[in-house]
Design an enzyme around this catalytic site. Structure first.
Site, PDB file in Angstrom:
ATOM      1  N   GLY A 164       0.841  -1.214   0.000  1.00 11.14           N
ATOM      2  CA  GLY A 164       0.000   0.000   0.000  1.00 11.14           C
ATOM      3  C   GLY A 164       0.867   1.251   0.000  1.00 11.14           C
ATOM      4  N   LEU A 204       1.662   3.452  -2.138  1.00 14.05           N
ATOM      5  CA  LEU A 204       1.292   4.683  -2.852  1.00 14.05           C
ATOM      6  C   LEU A 204       0.198   5.463  -2.142  1.00 14.05           C
ATOM      7  CD1 LEU A 204       1.277   3.345  -6.530  1.00 14.05           C
ATOM      8  CD2 LEU A 204       3.153   4.351  -5.224  1.00 14.05           C
ATOM      9  N   GLY A 205      -0.219   4.997  -0.974  1.00 11.39           N
ATOM     10  CA  GLY A 205      -1.295   5.661  -0.240  1.00 11.39           C
ATOM     11  C   GLY A 205      -0.776   6.811   0.613  1.00 11.39           C
ATOM     12  N   GLN A 206      -1.671   7.320   1.464  1.00 15.09           N
ATOM     13  CA  GLN A 206      -1.340   8.519   2.252  1.00 15.09           C
ATOM     14  C   GLN A 206      -0.147   8.273   3.183  1.00 15.09           C
ATOM     15  OE1 GLN A 206      -4.200   9.818   5.168  1.00 15.09           O
ATOM     16  NE2 GLN A 206      -3.393  11.893   5.239  1.00 15.09           N
ATOM     17  N   ASP A 236      -1.265  -7.198  -6.077  1.00 15.71           N
ATOM     18  CA  ASP A 236      -2.540  -7.212  -5.364  1.00 15.71           C
ATOM     19  C   ASP A 236      -2.320  -8.080  -4.130  1.00 15.71           C
ATOM     20  OD1 ASP A 236      -5.077  -7.692  -4.368  1.00 15.71           O
ATOM     21  OD2 ASP A 236      -5.985  -7.878  -6.352  1.00 15.71           O
ATOM     22  N   TYR A 267     -15.373  -1.316   8.160  1.00 14.08           N
ATOM     23  CA  TYR A 267     -13.933  -1.064   8.298  1.00 14.08           C
ATOM     24  C   TYR A 267     -13.469  -1.341   9.732  1.00 14.08           C
ATOM     25  CZ  TYR A 267      -9.715   1.929   8.673  1.00 14.08           C
ATOM     26  OH  TYR A 267      -8.454   2.433   8.917  1.00 14.08           O
ATOM     27  N   LYS A 290     -10.775  -4.070  11.186  1.00 13.35           N
ATOM     28  CA  LYS A 290      -9.588  -3.689  11.952  1.00 13.35           C
ATOM     29  C   LYS A 290      -9.508  -4.463  13.276  1.00 13.35           C
ATOM     30  CE  LYS A 290      -7.349  -1.076   9.279  1.00 13.35           C
ATOM     31  NZ  LYS A 290      -5.972  -1.426   8.912  1.00 13.35           N
TER      32      LYS A 290
HETATM   33  P1  NAD Z   1      -4.631   4.744   1.630  1.00 13.84           P
HETATM   34  O1  NAD Z   1      -6.015   4.417   1.193  1.00 13.84           O
HETATM   35  O2  NAD Z   1      -4.135   6.126   1.377  1.00 13.84           O
HETATM   36  O3  NAD Z   1      -3.595   3.726   0.982  1.00 13.84           O
HETATM   37  C1  NAD Z   1      -3.851   2.369   0.917  1.00 13.84           C
HETATM   38  C2  NAD Z   1      -3.121   1.819  -0.286  1.00 13.84           C
HETATM   39  O4  NAD Z   1      -3.466   0.431  -0.382  1.00 13.84           O
HETATM   40  C3  NAD Z   1      -3.521   2.476  -1.615  1.00 13.84           C
HETATM   41  O5  NAD Z   1      -2.386   2.981  -2.273  1.00 13.84           O
HETATM   42  C4  NAD Z   1      -4.173   1.359  -2.409  1.00 13.84           C
HETATM   43  O6  NAD Z   1      -3.894   1.387  -3.792  1.00 13.84           O
HETATM   44  C5  NAD Z   1      -3.573   0.116  -1.750  1.00 13.84           C
HETATM   45  N1  NAD Z   1      -4.418  -1.054  -1.912  1.00 13.84           N
HETATM   46  C6  NAD Z   1      -5.765  -1.146  -1.821  1.00 13.84           C
HETATM   47  N2  NAD Z   1      -6.172  -2.386  -2.117  1.00 13.84           N
HETATM   48  C7  NAD Z   1      -5.053  -3.116  -2.373  1.00 13.84           C
HETATM   49  C8  NAD Z   1      -4.826  -4.457  -2.747  1.00 13.84           C
HETATM   50  N3  NAD Z   1      -5.827  -5.314  -2.946  1.00 13.84           N
HETATM   51  N4  NAD Z   1      -3.555  -4.856  -2.940  1.00 13.84           N
HETATM   52  C9  NAD Z   1      -2.507  -3.983  -2.771  1.00 13.84           C
HETATM   53  N5  NAD Z   1      -2.685  -2.695  -2.449  1.00 13.84           N
HETATM   54  C10 NAD Z   1      -3.937  -2.265  -2.247  1.00 13.84           C
HETATM   55  O7  NAD Z   1      -4.514   4.378   3.164  1.00 13.84           O
HETATM   56  P2  NAD Z   1      -3.521   4.961   4.254  1.00 13.84           P
HETATM   57  O8  NAD Z   1      -4.159   6.151   4.836  1.00 13.84           O
HETATM   58  O9  NAD Z   1      -2.156   5.068   3.714  1.00 13.84           O
HETATM   59  O10 NAD Z   1      -3.630   3.814   5.362  1.00 13.84           O
HETATM   60  C11 NAD Z   1      -2.665   2.789   5.504  1.00 13.84           C
HETATM   61  C12 NAD Z   1      -3.043   1.944   6.707  1.00 13.84           C
HETATM   62  O11 NAD Z   1      -3.184   2.785   7.863  1.00 13.84           O
HETATM   63  C13 NAD Z   1      -4.385   1.225   6.581  1.00 13.84           C
HETATM   64  O12 NAD Z   1      -4.299  -0.016   7.236  1.00 13.84           O
HETATM   65  C14 NAD Z   1      -5.352   2.121   7.313  1.00 13.84           C
HETATM   66  O13 NAD Z   1      -6.445   1.392   7.812  1.00 13.84           O
HETATM   67  C15 NAD Z   1      -4.468   2.628   8.439  1.00 13.84           C
HETATM   68  N6  NAD Z   1      -4.946   3.895   8.981  1.00 13.84           N
HETATM   69  C16 NAD Z   1      -4.882   5.054   8.293  1.00 13.84           C
HETATM   70  C17 NAD Z   1      -5.349   6.238   8.855  1.00 13.84           C
HETATM   71  C18 NAD Z   1      -5.302   7.562   8.122  1.00 13.84           C
HETATM   72  O14 NAD Z   1      -5.846   8.553   8.619  1.00 13.84           O
HETATM   73  N7  NAD Z   1      -4.653   7.637   6.946  1.00 13.84           N
HETATM   74  C19 NAD Z   1      -5.890   6.228  10.125  1.00 13.84           C
HETATM   75  C20 NAD Z   1      -5.995   5.010  10.820  1.00 13.84           C
HETATM   76  C21 NAD Z   1      -5.484   3.861  10.242  1.00 13.84           C
HETATM   77  N1  SER Z   2      -8.526   7.934   8.880  1.00 12.54           N
HETATM   78  C1  SER Z   2      -9.139   6.636   8.774  1.00 12.54           C
HETATM   79  C2  SER Z   2     -10.470   6.728   8.112  1.00 12.54           C
HETATM   80  O1  SER Z   2     -11.082   7.777   8.227  1.00 12.54           O
HETATM   81  C3  SER Z   2      -9.289   6.046  10.134  1.00 12.54           C
HETATM   82  O2  SER Z   2      -8.857   4.761  10.148  1.00 12.54           O
HETATM   83  O3  SER Z   2     -10.918   5.779   7.555  1.00 12.54           O
END
Ligand code: NAD
Ligand code: SER
Length: 308
Positions: free
Chosen positions: A6, A8-10, A47, A136, A140
Site C-alpha cells: 500500500g 502509494l497511499g497517504q 494485489d 472497516y 480492523k
Molecule cells: P490509503 O487508502 O491512502 O492507501 C492504501 C493503499 O493500499 C492504496 O495505495 C491502495 O492502492 C492500496 N491497496 C488497496 N487495495 C489493495 C490491494 N488489494 N492490494 C494492494 N494494495 C492495495 O490508506 P492509508 O491512509 O495510507 O492507510 C494505511 C493503513 O493505515 C491502513 O491499514 C489504514 O487502515 C491505516 N490507517 C490510516 C489512517 C489515516 O488517517 N490515513 C488512520 C488510521 C489507520
Molecule cells: N482515517 C481513517 C479513516 O477515516 C481512520 O482509520 O478511515
C-alpha cells in the site's frame, strides 16, 4: 530488505521516504496495486490478495520486515463492504502466512475505528470492549485479533498503532472519514472554499503525518521486552472540531467553510473524541511534537509552495 505494501497511499508515500532515509534507498521495496510513473524506489506491483505473487516478491527479495499498509478505509469500506473485508482481512492473512514462513517482522496498523459508540468517547482507554459499527472497524478488530494470534502462537514480532485521522500535504487521502480535515487545507488554498462532509461540531482525534511516521519507526525500534501490547497501541496527539480547524486555517487563509454532512457523519459519530495513549508513552516513549497551530503552519506553508 524492507517491503512496504500500500506504498502509494497517504501513509506509504511518506513512510517509504522515511525508511529510505533511515536504511538507505536500496533496502526498501515499495508495492501497491498500480505501477507508478517515475517512482524513486524499487517497486513491485502486487494485489495483496494474490498469494503467489506476494510470496514470490518476499522470497526473491529476501524480505525480512514488512510494513503492511494496503487496505480499504472507512468511507470506501461502507460503500464496498466485501472488498473491504477481502483486502483488510484476507489480504492480512496472506501477509501473516508469509511472515510466518519467512520469519519476518511486521508492522500492521489499526485505527481508532476499532472503537464503537459504547466506549467512553473522551480519553478512550487502551483496554475496552471493541464493538465497532462500521465494516472497516470490524475488519480492523479482526486484524488486531489475527496479529495477536500470530504473535502468541507463532512467535512473529508484530507491532501496530491505532492511528487517529492523519493529516498530510504530500498525498491527498481518499476513502476515509477523517479526510475532511486534509481536504479543508487543500481546498482553502486551492479554491478559497470547502464543503465539509461532517458538521462543525464533529470532534475527532487527529495527528500530523510527521508525528505518525516518527511513532511508527519508534515503535518498530523499541525493544520487544518493553512492549505490553503489540498490534494495537492507542496513539494520540490532538483533537479538534471541524469548526476549530476551519478557524485555525482562517487565521492564515481567507476561506469559506460550508457544512453539508453526508453518510460519513454517521461513521464519525461512532468514533472517539480523544484517545488515552499512556501505554504508548510509558512503553516506548511516545510524545507528539505537533499541535493544531504548528501543524497548520506546516500544512499552509507547504501547500502554498506547491501551488505557486
Ligand atoms: P490509503 O487508502 O491512502 O492507501 C492504501 C493503499 O493500499 C492504496 O495505495 C491502495 O492502492 C492500496 N491497496 C488497496 N487495495 C489493495 C490491494 N488489494 N492490494 C494492494 N494494495 C492495495 O490508506 P492509508 O491512509 O495510507 O492507510 C494505511 C493503513 O493505515 C491502513 O491499514 C489504514 O487502515 C491505516 N490507517 C490510516 C489512517 C489515516 O488517517 N490515513 C488512520 C488510521 C489507520
Ligand atoms: N482515517 C481513517 C479513516 O477515516 C481512520 O482509520 O478511515
Amino acid at each position: 530488505m524492507i517491503l512496504v505494501t500500500g506504498a502509494l497511499g497517504q501513509i506509504g508515500t511518506e513512510l517509504v521516504l522515511a525508511l529510505q532515509e533511515k536504511h538507505g534507498k536500496d533496502k526498501i521495496i515499495a508495492s501497491d496495486l498500480k505501477e507508478p510513473e517515475n517512482y524513486d524506489c524499487k517497486f513491485e506491483k502486487c494485489d495483496i490478495l494474490d498469494n503467489e505473487n506476494y510470496e514470490r516478491i518476499n522470497k526473491e527479495n529476501g524480505v525480512d520486515t514488512v510494513y503492511h499498509l494496503a487496505a480499504i478505509l472507512s468511507a470506501a469500506g461502507e460503500k464496498n463492504p466485501d472488498l473491504c473485508y477481502d483486502v483488510n482481512v484476507k489480504g492480512l492473512e496472506n501477509v501473516l502466512k508469509v511472515a510466518k514462513k519467512y520469519n519476518q517482522r511486521l508492522f500492521c496498523p489499526s485505527s481508532i475505528a476499532v472503537f464503537g459508540p459504547d466506549v467512553p468517547r473522551e480519553n478512550t482507554p487502551q483496554n475496552v470492549e471493541l464493538n465497532p459499527k462500521t465494516v472497516y472497524g470490524k475488519t480492523k478488530v479482526k486484524g488486531e485479533e489475527l496479529c495477536d494470534l500470530y504473535f502468541n502462537e507463532h512467535n512473529i514480532d508484530i507491532r501496530g498503532i491505532r492511528y487517529p485521522g492523519l493529516i498530510s500535504w504530500k498525498h491527498k487521502p481518499s476513502g476515509g472519514t477523517t479526510d475532511y480535515a486534509v481536504e479543508m487545507y487543500f481546498d482553502a488554498i486551492e479554491k478559497g472554499e470547502y464543503v465539509c462532509f461532517v458538521n462543525e461540531d464533529t470532534r475527532l482525534p487527529m495527528m500530523f503525518m510527521d508525528d505518525a511516521i516518527r511513532a511508527t519507526i519508534q515503535l518498530m525500534d523499541a525493544p520487544i521486552e518493553s512492549l505490553n501490547y503489540h498490534s494495537n497501541y492507542n496513539l494520540s496527539s490532538m483533537s479538534f472540531s471541524a469548526k476549530e480547524l476551519a478557524d485555525e486555517i482562517s487565521s492564515h487563509v481567507d476561506f469559506n467553510c460550508i457544512y453539508k454532512p453526508d453518510y460519513r457523519q454517521d461513521i464519525a459519530n461512532t468514533w472517539p473524541i480523544s484517545i488515552d495513549d499512556k501505554d504508548a508513552r510509558s512503553d516506548w516513549g511516545w510524545e507528539p511534537k505537533f499541535d493544531i497551530t504548528k501543524m497548520t503552519e506546516e500544512m499552509i506553508t507547504n501547500l502554498r509552495r506547491l501551488n505557486e
